[in-house]
Write a protein that holds these residues in place. Structure first.
Motif, mmCIF file in Angstrom:
data_model
loop_
_atom_site.group_PDB
_atom_site.id
_atom_site.type_symbol
_atom_site.label_atom_id
_atom_site.label_comp_id
_atom_site.label_asym_id
_atom_site.label_seq_id
_atom_site.Cartn_x
_atom_site.Cartn_y
_atom_site.Cartn_z
ATOM 1 N N THR A 108 19.928 -33.024 25.033
ATOM 2 C CA THR A 108 18.728 -32.581 26.302
ATOM 3 C C THR A 108 19.718 -32.499 27.366
ATOM 4 N N VAL A 109 19.356 -31.124 27.515
ATOM 5 C CA VAL A 109 19.966 -30.413 29.189
ATOM 6 C C VAL A 109 18.487 -30.394 30.225
ATOM 7 N N SER A 110 19.130 -30.896 31.208
ATOM 8 C CA SER A 110 18.274 -30.866 32.617
ATOM 9 C C SER A 110 18.513 -30.297 33.637
ATOM 10 N N VAL A 111 18.262 -29.440 34.782
ATOM 11 C CA VAL A 111 18.487 -29.180 36.124
ATOM 12 C C VAL A 111 17.503 -30.224 37.273
ATOM 13 N N ASP A 112 18.162 -30.730 37.964
ATOM 14 C CA ASP A 112 17.665 -31.233 39.712
ATOM 15 C C ASP A 112 17.874 -29.827 40.611
ATOM 16 N N LEU A 113 16.882 -29.700 40.533
ATOM 17 C CA LEU A 113 16.596 -28.210 41.815
ATOM 18 C C LEU A 113 16.843 -28.556 42.999
ATOM 19 N N ASP A 114 17.944 -29.268 43.789
ATOM 20 C CA ASP A 114 18.221 -29.963 44.802
ATOM 21 C C ASP A 114 19.029 -28.200 45.483
ATOM 22 N N ASN A 115 18.285 -28.532 46.614
ATOM 23 C CA ASN A 115 18.102 -27.445 47.595
ATOM 24 C C ASN A 115 19.304 -27.780 48.211
ATOM 25 N N LEU A 116 19.775 -25.944 49.197
ATOM 26 C CA LEU A 116 20.558 -26.827 50.443
ATOM 27 C C LEU A 116 20.640 -27.956 51.308
#
Length: 322
Positions: free
Chosen positions: A8-16
């Protein structure tokens, strides 16, 4: 169906702003964003590899224009949108049950309002997971959690991260960031949390190197790459070989910082691996391509739907305070 084992691949879309908030920088209150730079790059990298990932979205971003646009673009490209809390506070384990329920609900509402389906997966910021969280996720109809990072380096990562945090900001949970050495005992395979009432929720750990239990996700690969490109690539290849040999499902985690240059993330000089944006993006491309050579790579939700997870762990192991 390819006949290859799943990964699996995932992205944590944490922002600045979320990074600055965790680091104790008061500038986070202006909600600075690097999503306009990071999102097109992440979409391109995933699209080039024909991958459908899971994107864990922070609710406080989804209610803003650039965050809602990101949700729409990822969803339109076929990526799953999952819940990464509303306020992205890595000390989520300190929340009361009512506050935690509100955090989940607000993030769900923000994601749905931004145009994505109600999420069925959750990842806690800072890999925070408690018994209350598991029980609430089950009550709210979630099918999986992806909050655990089975490693022993939490205290070392915490010391590195907190070295520049203002003293006044260290008492709200930062002293517990990333967990303790005991996390090395957590399973690296997917498993089910089983409650006292008999309810269950799949836990999909962020994969660490089998046997060594050292992280292999994007930020660590980028940091190794700054030391030696050969070392980073050899390390990742070894991790995948060990996953195959030991029957571990690789779950690779990416962040926007994995494709950004330092100048695109002002104020994040404290964060490792913020040099060489184009080299970082090339490394992420290589890592995804290397995974696809050996595994069928899907999002976390797709993995849970397609797999039979037989291992179980009682939620009695989870202390309500941690």
């Amino acid at each position: 169906m390819t006949g290859r084992p799943l990964a699996t691949v995932s992205v944590d879309l944490d922002n600045l702003w979320a990074y600055l908030k965790t680091h104790g920088d008061p500038g986070w209150r202006d909600y600075p964003s690097f999503l306009p730079a990071a999102v097109p790059r992440l979409l391109d990298v995933l699209g080039e590899q024909h991958l459908k990932a899971t994107v864990f979205v922070v609710g406080a971003d989804a209610v803003r224009e650039d965050g809602a646009k990101a949700v729409n673009e990822f969803a339109a490209a076929g990526h799953e949108i999952a819940n990464h809390s509303f306020g992205h506070e890595p000390w989520l384990h300190r929340y009361s049950r009512d506050r935690l329920a509100d955090e989940l609900s607000r993030a769900e509402d923000a994601i749905v309002s931004a145009g994505a389906p109600k999420p069925s997966g959750f990842r806690g910021p800072g890999y925070s997971v408690t018994r209350d969280l598991v029980e609430l996720l089950i009550e709210r109809g979630y099918s999986y959690d992806a909050s655990t990072l089975p490693t022993w380096i939490g205290p070392l990562a915490r010391a590195y991260h907190n070295r520049g945090v203002p003293a006044a900001a260290r008492d709200d949970g930062r002293g517990e960031l990333f967990g303790g050495f005991s996390r090395v005992l957590a399973p690296v395979h997917p498993y089910r949390w089983r409650t006292a009432e008999g309810n269950a929720l799949v836990e999909l750990p962020v994969t660490t190197m089998p046997l060594l239990r050292t992280p292999i996700h994007g930020s660590y690969l980028v940091q190794l790459h700054e030391v030696s490109p050969r070392l980073a690539r050899g390390y990742f290849r070894t991790a995948l070989r060990l996953c195959l040999a030991r029957g571990v499902t690789p779950s690779l985690l990416l962040h926007p910082t994995d494709v950004l240059e330092g100048k695109e993330a002002p104020g994040m000089e404290f964060f490792p691996g913020m040099a060489g944006g184009s080299r970082k993006t090339a490394l992420v491309r290589w890592a995804l391509r290397t995974m696809r050579e050996q595994f069928e790579v899907v999002g976390t939700g797709a993995y849970v739907r397609r797999s039979v997870v037989r291992r179980e762990r009682s939620t009695a192991r989870l202390d309500r305070g941690r």
